[in-house]
Structures are given as structure tokens and as C-alpha cells.
Enzyme design. Structure first.
Site, PDB file in Angstrom:
ATOM      1  N   GLY A  45       0.790  -1.224   0.000  1.00  7.79           N
ATOM      2  CA  GLY A  45       0.000   0.000   0.000  1.00  7.79           C
ATOM      3  C   GLY A  45       0.824   1.276   0.000  1.00  7.79           C
ATOM      4  O   GLY A  45       2.025   1.282  -0.278  1.00  7.79           O
ATOM      5  N   ILE A 187       3.384  14.986   8.332  1.00  5.58           N
ATOM      6  CA  ILE A 187       3.984  14.777   7.012  1.00  5.58           C
ATOM      7  C   ILE A 187       4.762  16.014   6.576  1.00  5.58           C
ATOM      8  O   ILE A 187       5.909  15.930   6.129  1.00  5.58           O
ATOM      9  CB  ILE A 187       2.907  14.427   5.967  1.00  5.58           C
ATOM     10  CG1 ILE A 187       2.215  13.114   6.326  1.00  5.58           C
ATOM     11  CG2 ILE A 187       3.526  14.321   4.568  1.00  5.58           C
ATOM     12  CD1 ILE A 187       1.058  12.741   5.409  1.00  5.58           C
ATOM     13  N   THR A 271       0.452  19.444   2.235  1.00  2.00           N
ATOM     14  CA  THR A 271       0.210  18.329   3.168  1.00  2.00           C
ATOM     15  C   THR A 271      -0.825  18.774   4.204  1.00  2.00           C
ATOM     16  O   THR A 271      -0.487  19.076   5.347  1.00  2.00           O
ATOM     17  CB  THR A 271       1.510  17.901   3.874  1.00  2.00           C
ATOM     18  OG1 THR A 271       2.047  19.018   4.618  1.00  2.00           O
ATOM     19  CG2 THR A 271       2.554  17.442   2.877  1.00  2.00           C
ATOM     20  N   VAL A 272      -2.083  18.801   3.800  1.00  2.00           N
ATOM     21  CA  VAL A 272      -3.137  19.295   4.682  1.00  2.00           C
ATOM     22  C   VAL A 272      -4.064  18.178   5.151  1.00  2.00           C
ATOM     23  O   VAL A 272      -5.182  18.432   5.587  1.00  2.00           O
ATOM     24  CB  VAL A 272      -3.955  20.399   3.980  1.00  2.00           C
ATOM     25  CG1 VAL A 272      -3.107  21.642   3.767  1.00  2.00           C
ATOM     26  CG2 VAL A 272      -4.536  19.901   2.666  1.00  2.00           C
ATOM     27  N   GLY A 273      -3.588  16.955   5.061  1.00  2.00           N
ATOM     28  CA  GLY A 273      -4.399  15.834   5.518  1.00  2.00           C
ATOM     29  C   GLY A 273      -4.660  14.830   4.417  1.00  2.00           C
ATOM     30  O   GLY A 273      -4.186  14.987   3.279  1.00  2.00           O
ATOM     31  N   ARG A 274      -5.446  13.801   4.756  1.00  2.00           N
ATOM     32  CA  ARG A 274      -5.728  12.733   3.810  1.00  2.00           C
ATOM     33  C   ARG A 274      -7.232  12.444   3.780  1.00  2.00           C
ATOM     34  O   ARG A 274      -7.930  12.658   4.767  1.00  2.00           O
ATOM     35  CB  ARG A 274      -4.943  11.465   4.173  1.00  2.00           C
ATOM     36  CG  ARG A 274      -3.431  11.695   4.145  1.00  2.00           C
ATOM     37  CD  ARG A 274      -2.661  10.421   4.428  1.00  2.00           C
ATOM     38  NE  ARG A 274      -2.838   9.418   3.385  1.00  2.00           N
ATOM     39  CZ  ARG A 274      -2.149   9.389   2.250  1.00  2.00           C
ATOM     40  NH1 ARG A 274      -1.229  10.297   2.012  1.00  2.00           N
ATOM     41  NH2 ARG A 274      -2.371   8.435   1.357  1.00  2.00           N
ATOM     42  N   HIS A 447      22.801  -0.319  31.601  1.00  2.00           N
ATOM     43  CA  HIS A 447      23.560   0.927  31.581  1.00  2.00           C
ATOM     44  C   HIS A 447      24.779   0.765  30.676  1.00  2.00           C
ATOM     45  O   HIS A 447      25.424  -0.265  30.701  1.00  2.00           O
ATOM     46  CB  HIS A 447      24.019   1.274  32.999  1.00  2.00           C
ATOM     47  CG  HIS A 447      24.869   2.502  33.070  1.00  2.00           C
ATOM     48  ND1 HIS A 447      24.357   3.780  32.975  1.00  2.00           N
ATOM     49  CD2 HIS A 447      26.220   2.641  33.206  1.00  2.00           C
ATOM     50  CE1 HIS A 447      25.351   4.657  33.063  1.00  2.00           C
ATOM     51  NE2 HIS A 447      26.489   3.987  33.211  1.00  2.00           N
TER      52      HIS A 447
END
Length: 468
Positions: A45, A187, A271-274, A447
Site C-alpha cells: 500500500g 507529514i 500536506t493538509v491531511g488525507r 547501563h
């Protein structure tokens, strides 16, 4: 054997082969279901091919380039450090190819039939799969929708020419001299800072009063400060209005507090969302699947839609658009189909941003916990107090823990600093299992490691810090 246009009977049809879909398919196959998975693009995807993985490959390359240019703190002198961005892109493409082949191998191993093409529902239990060569028809007992999302395209800023979505930005074969980014979410922040490390002059235009609005401002301030050190200009409370492009550059007009301004750069990244992929010719109405007014699929606590045969997961259901959330929901849906009592529980769902420094969060912030009426105790321990962080020359940042003051149970954590994306896993486990501050502070951490900061923070909140 299929005769004419007869339907092929299967147990589970998975629509979409991203991190939600292919994981759901594997879990369904493991539970004995005959599975067909369909996707019009590549296995893995958007996340694997055009999002999470390629962006992290380029971000890693940018970190390496910056470190090579500034090794002075370690007493190392270098000259003539250069970047061949075409080779950098070859590295990124190699990573993607390797991971895609891996997913293909998993499909074969689990005897999952893969169909490369479109899906169109015919009714509540049948779907037509089609491409240029074939168009089989399947009758399913159950279906899992995992069609994902795509970048939102704004009318004043169409994705064409020098106006890019994240997909085109990740495929550039040159390092831009300058770049405008509309949207300061994860993003925009990740890609903007990545290009700035390669030497690009970056301007981020954000409508809110700060970048990375989904995270606590206490941790995003440090990221913004670090971005500005590499020359990134962050303009907040701004409204982008229009763009004009030539064959050489693009100019964006925007306003801040009523004052009109403009900026010109080689490229514009939006890049203002999906947007959820639930429209088009998928035919969810014929399948009896109810959508919200925003195109999200309405689901119950197992991912079941208004059609009890069909489940939905990932970016097309309410909640954060996270690859690991989609994978988790995919496993729950496959198990629910198999009759298991699995349900979604987002209590320990982490959110991560691969900026520099990295930031991560899980559970409640202190503000959220107080708003819910929880009696809170909290504290933060700085990376500067950790020997490993100092020896790596990455001492900026802190870990903050939020606990219920009535029983010391850990209910939230926020991290800003080196390896925040990895460190948050321990705290997600703590929240998932209902661990107390004492459970963490009594767990011996090796450590010198960054993980010690988690222990030190728990001790701090308990009231008996050692190195503070």
C-alpha cells in the site's frame, strides 16, 4: 472451476493490501480462512511504497548527511561532503523493493490469493474484481475493507507541475533549492525538515498557532526550535490563498492576521491531511455499508460495518490515520470473523513523528487526564541527565510520565528526543498492562542506555530521583 460468470466462493475477501489489509489477510489465513486480497497498486500500500517506508529512508539519509557535515563534536574533520541525490533515491527504492518482495513472500507462504486490480461490490455478499485481463466474481462469507486514504487536494493548489503531494515529493530526483510546505502536520514537518537537512530553504505555512498540532505543545516547541536552526521558516496562524507557477518556480500568496504576503520557491508541497478512499466505483452503497458525512465507514468495537458480513479498518474508519493502528484493527477484524472475542482498545496506541528530535506519545497527556477529572501526578526527566544520550551528542529532549495519583498507575507518556519512536514501546506496554510507576522503576534497565531515562522518569514522579 468457474463456469461462465458464476461466482467463486471464498471465506474472506480483503480489499486493500496496505499495512492493514495484508496483515488482516495473514491473520485470517492463519485462522483457517480461504483468503483473496485485492489491490489496484502494489502490495504494502501507500505506507510501504509511497509513505512511511520511503520517507524514513530519505530521513535517515538526511540525518547521515547532516552528521557527516558536522562531526566536530567528536573531534572528526571532514572535507567536501556531498550528496548524490539520485543514488539516495536508489537506496530508498531498494528499501521499498525489498520490503514489497517480503510482503509478496508472506502472501505466498500463507496461501493467500493476490489479485492486482479494482474491486466493485455487486451486492451485500458479492464483488467483481477486474483489471485489463480478467474480471472474476467472488461470493464472500466476510469481507475486510482496507482501502486506505489519499492526500487531500485543495482547489487553489492542484497537484500538477511544481505543486506536489507527498507522493511526488518523495520521488524528486533533485534536491530543491527552495520548498514551500502548506501544512505543518507530521507529514509536512517530517518532509520539510528532511529537505532542509539536504540544504533546501524551507518555508512551512501552518494555519494553527503551532506545527504538529496533534502533539503536546511542550514537546513540539523543541522540534520547531530545532527546525529553525537548520533554516526552516515556520509561519503560523497563516492562511494560504493561491499559487501561481511557472516552469521554474511557484509563488504562494497567503495572509497572516489580515496582512497579505507571498513567498516563491522551486516547489510547493501540500500536506493538509488525507481523504478516505471510500468513493469512486467501489460501490459501498450496493454492499449496504454506511458512511459518515466525511466518507468514513461506521464500525463497531470489532470493526464490523452496518453490513455484518463486512468489516472496515485503517484510514477509512474514525481515529488517527496510523499504519500500526490499521494493522492492529486488521488482526481484530480477522479474529472477530473467526469467532474470537477480540475487540479494539486504543488505550495503548502510540503516535510517532520522525522529526529531529523525534517525538512520540501514548495514552493521556497531563492536560487530557485532568480534563477527564483524573487526579494526576507527573514529571519529566531530561535526556541531558543520561550518559548514553550525552555520549551520542544528542542530549536534547525529555521523557514525561503521567500517572494516576490515587494508585500510581501509568496512564500516559510523551517523549521528545533521540529514539523516541522506539522508547515509547515500553511505555505503551506499561499502559496496556496497567503498570505502576514502581513497576517501571524497579525494572532494571541496562547501563548505559537511553532506556534508563524511562526508569529515571518513573523514579522522579515517585519522588525519589537518583540523577536529578
Amino acid at each position: 472451476m468457474v463456469v461462465g460468470d458464476a461466482s467463486i466462493d471464498i471465506d474472506t475477501l480483503v480489499v486493500g493490501a496496505g499495512p492493514g489489509g495484508y496483515v488482516a489477510a495473514i491473520r485470517a489465513a492463519q485462522l483457517g480462512q480461504k483468503v483473496v486480497i485485492a489491490d489496484k497498486s502494489e502490495l504494502g500500500g501507500v505506507c510501504l511504497n509511497r509513505g512511511c517506508i520511503p520517507s524514513k529512508a530519505l530521513i535517515s539519509a538526511a540525518h547521515a548527511y547532516e552528521t557527516a557535515k558536522h562531526p566536530d563534536a567528536f573531534g572528526i574533520t571532514t572535507e567536501g561532503v556531498k550528496v548524490d541525490f539520485k543514488k539516495t533515491q536508489e537506496f530508498k527504492n531498494g528499501v521499498v523493493s525489498q520490503m514489497t518482495r517480503g510482503v509478496g513472500g508472506l502472501m505466498k507462504k500463507n496461501k493467500i490469493e493476490v489479485f492486482n486490480g479494482e474491486v466493485m461490490f455487486i451486492n451485500e455478499s458479492e464483488a467483481r474484481l477486474f483489471n485489463d485481463h480478467e474480471s472474476p466474481r467472488y461470493r464472500f462469507k466476510h469481507c475486510i475493507l482496507a482501502t486506505g486514504s489519499r492526500p487531500i487536494e485543495l482547489k487553489p493548489f492542484p497537484f500538477t507541475g511544481r505543486i506536489l503531494s507527498s507522493t511526488e515529493a518523495l520521488q524528486l530526483d533533485e534536491i530543491p533549492g527552495s520548498l514551500i510546505v502548506i501544512g505543518g502536520g507530521y507529514i509536512g514537518a517530517e518532509l520539510g525538515q528532511m529537505f532542509s537537512k539536504f540544504g533546501t530553504k524551507v518555508t512551512i505555512i501552518e494555519g494553527m498557532d503551532s506545527i504538529l498540532a496533534g502533539f503536546d505543545k511542550e514537546i513540539t516547541r523543541l522540534v520547531a526550535k530545532n527546525m529553525e536552526k537548520t533554516g526552516v521558516e515556520i509561519v503560523t496562524n497563516a492562511k494560504a490563498e493561491s499559487a501561481e507557477q511557472t516552469d521554474k518556480n511557484v509563488t504562494v500568496k497567503y495572509s497572516v492576521n489580515g496582512e497579505n504576503k507571498e513567498v516563491t520557491a522551486d516547489y510547493l508541497l501540500v500536506t493538509v491531511g488525507r481523504r478516505p478512499n471510500t468513493d469512486g466505483e467501489l460501490g459501498l452503497d450496493l454492499a449496504g455499508v454506511e458512511l459518515t458525512d466525511r466518507g468514513m465507514v461506521v464500525v463497531d468495537h470489532q470493526g464490523r460495518t452496518s453490513n455484518p458480513k463486512i468489516f472496515a479498518i485503517g484510514d477509512i474508519v474514525p481515529g488517527l490515520a496510523l499504519a500500526h493502528k490499521a494493522s492492529y484493527e486488521g488482526k481484530v477484524a480477522a479474529e472477530a470473523i473467526a469467532g474470537l472475542p477480540s475487540v479494539v482498545d486504543y488505550k495503548g496506541m502510540p503516535a510517532v513523528c520522525f522529526t529531529d528530535p523525534e517525538i512520540s506519545s501514548v495514552g493521556y497527556t497531563e492536560k487530557e487526564a485532568k480534563e477527564k477529572g483524573i487526579n494526576v501526578k507527573s514529571g519529566k526527566f531530561p535526556f541531558a541527565g543520561n550518559g548514553r544520550a550525552v555520549s551520542l551528542n544528542h542530549s536534547e529532549g525529555f521523557i514525561k510520565l503521567v500517572a494516576n495519583a490515587d494508585n500510581n498507575v501509568v496512564i500516559g507518556a510523551q517523549i521528545v528526543g533521540l529514539e523516541a519512536s522506539n522508547l515509547i514501546a515500553e511505555l505503551g506496554l506499561a499502559i496496556e498492562m496497567g503498570a505502576t510507576l514502581e513497576d517501571i522503576s524497579l525494572t532494571v534497565h541496562a547501563h548505559p542506555t537511553l532506556g534508563e531515562i524511562v526508569m529515571e522518569t518513573a523514579e522522579l514522579v515517585e519522588g525519589h530521583p537518583i540523577h536529578m
